[in-house]
Scaffold this motif. Structure first.
Motif: not given
Length: 477
Positions: A90-111
């Protein structure tokens, strides 16, 4: 410190509170204790799951900011919670939603894919597996949140960095004590059933070992080599020492080919090749051959940085001396020396060709009956008059100042040379018995500025406290 209730309407207030403690050490400490002892972080992560299910973008952006700034508190007692099995995803999931980015990252998948690393590394120790897990999670989080250095005070995340370093040292120490680890690792690497991702992770783990080896242990391997070119070599040139040094050179030659970056950095920073070429004078020809083979491996890489190091350090001088000493003999060393010069000619390595012709052509005049040396001159002639193409010019090739200032006894027009460049004097004529004296020099060598040779070539120096290796002089009459 009182914390706002952990509810969706209070997220903005929570974000403001976490931001407000940034410049106060005392308030950071109070906030850390409040977050840890009130079980606050798991409650925040529960809100993350609620926001994600509801596609609450504003809430997700606020949670990104909150979680990131909690990590920047840089406290071990918070890392213990956030990197735990229950919280890490969930910590990694929170870090996917950077407001500076148009789309969320996919950190959890990579992690999740990368988290299989402990299963790839062949160890059966559950405590070691847990340490590997912890180090991996911490490194992954650091990679996500590492800031632009200008945005944060110096030394931020120092606790996290120390945690990662200490864990890695513990892991490497325990793996080195495991006699089955490396054989099992290489077995998996060579097994066709090992998939690409696992193979990549194994390579990364071996790379960690190489870092540790070159940082901590290679100086032990190179310790038996002569300390420098001025050492009285004949006093220790016994058969037992020669056998040991031959084995050392075989290992180092392997490292030159297989660990290209690490070994290049070490050789140039420590001026290792100069120490090794002293062994060309050994009365034990097998050892001289090992030293020459080491040089041949380096030149075989056709690496411009190595070639600059060789020419700037005038490291062909002992090679030419060995060639002159063996010119009337038919042995393996003579054949290997000729093959080295022929390789340089055939491959057209212009920097080395120019260096040899400009500095040693007089000395090699007695060998002009050998086509290789005439061929080197032929290769050199079309290049020497090219404008701005002086392969042996230190100043035109290297950034920054050179690391020596040579004061040669031969009088020359100083305007012809850049700082640090020298010109070879002609060889003296042959004596009545047809022999040539070995190359010698009368050069004043100044201590260099405190910069490693690697830094001169545009690489950072990892040991700024050491002076650069001294450049030996070129020939003089």
């Amino acid at each position: 410190m009182d914390l706002p209730d952990c509810k969706l309407p209070r997220l903005r207030e929570i974000a403001d509170l976490v931001t407000s403690v940034r410049f106060s050490r005392a308030r950071k400490a109070k906030l850390t204790l409040a977050l840890r002892h009130k079980g606050y972080i798991p409650k925040l992560l529960q809100l993350f799951r609620v926001c994600e299910l509801a596609e609450n973008t504003e809430g997700l952006h606020l949670l990104f900011d909150i979680v990131r700034k909690i990590l920047y508190l840089d406290k071990n007692i918070l890392f213990e919670v956030m990197f735990s099995d229950e919280c890490i995803l969930d910590v990694v999931g929170c870090l996917e939603y950077d407001p500076c980015l148009a789309e969320p990252r996919r950190h959890r998948e990579s992690f999740t894919k990368r988290a299989k690393l402990p299963e790839v590394i062949p160890t059966r120790d559950p405590e070691l597996r847990e340490k590997i897990n912890e180090a991996f999670r911490a490194q992954y989080i650091r990679a996500i949140i590492m800031p632009n250095p200008s945005d944060f005070e110096e030394g931020c995340l120092s606790t996290l960095n120390s945690f990662i370093s200490s864990r890695k040292e513990e892991i490497l120490r325990e793996l080195q004590e495991d006699e089955e680890f490396l054989p099992e690792t290489f077995t998996r690497l060579t097994n066709e059933a090992t998939d690409g991702e696992q193979r990549c992770e194994l390579h990364l783990e071996i790379f960690e070992f190489l870092d540790n080896f070159y940082d901590r242990y290679i100086h032990v391997l190179t310790a038996p080599l002569p300390a420098d070119a001025s050492e009285e070599w004949h006093d220790i040139d016994n058969y037992q020492t020669a056998e040991i040094l031959a084995s050392v050179l075989e290992l180092l030659s392997f490292c030159v080919e297989r660990h290209k970056y690490h070994m290049k950095r070490y050789i140039i920073n420590k001026d290792l090749l100069r120490r090794i070429l002293v062994l060309l004078k050994s009365k034990h020809k097998f050892l001289a051959l090992c030293a020459l083979r080491f040089l041949r491996r380096i030149i075989g890489l056709k690496d411009e940085l190595y070639n600059r190091y060789i020419t700037l350090g005038n490291l062909f001088e002992p090679v030419v001396n060995a060639m002159l000493d063996n010119r009337n003999r038919s042995n393996l060393l003579n054949s290997a020396l000729l093959e080295l010069f022929e390789f340089i000619r055939m491959e057209g390595i212009q920097l080395l060709i120019a260096h040899i012709v400009e500095n040693f052509s007089d000395a090699l005049e007695s060998l002009q009956y050998i086509p290789t040396f005439q061929g080197l001159k032929t290769k050199y002639e079309p290049e020497k008059d090219q404008p701005n193409q002086k392969p042996n010019s230190v100043s035109s090739k290297l950034p920054g100042e050179t690391f020596v200032k040579g004061a040669i006894s031969l009088r020359v027009d100083e305007d012809q040379f850049s700082e640090g460049e020298e010109k070879a004097a002609p060889m003296p004529p042959a004596s009545s018995n047809g022999s040539y004296p070995p190359y010698t020099a009368q050069t004043t060598v100044e201590t260099a500025p405190k910069r490693g040779l690697f830094e001169i070539f545009g690489y950072p120096d990892d040991e700024d406290r050491e002076t650069s290796p001294k450049k030996r002089a070129r020939l003089d009459s």
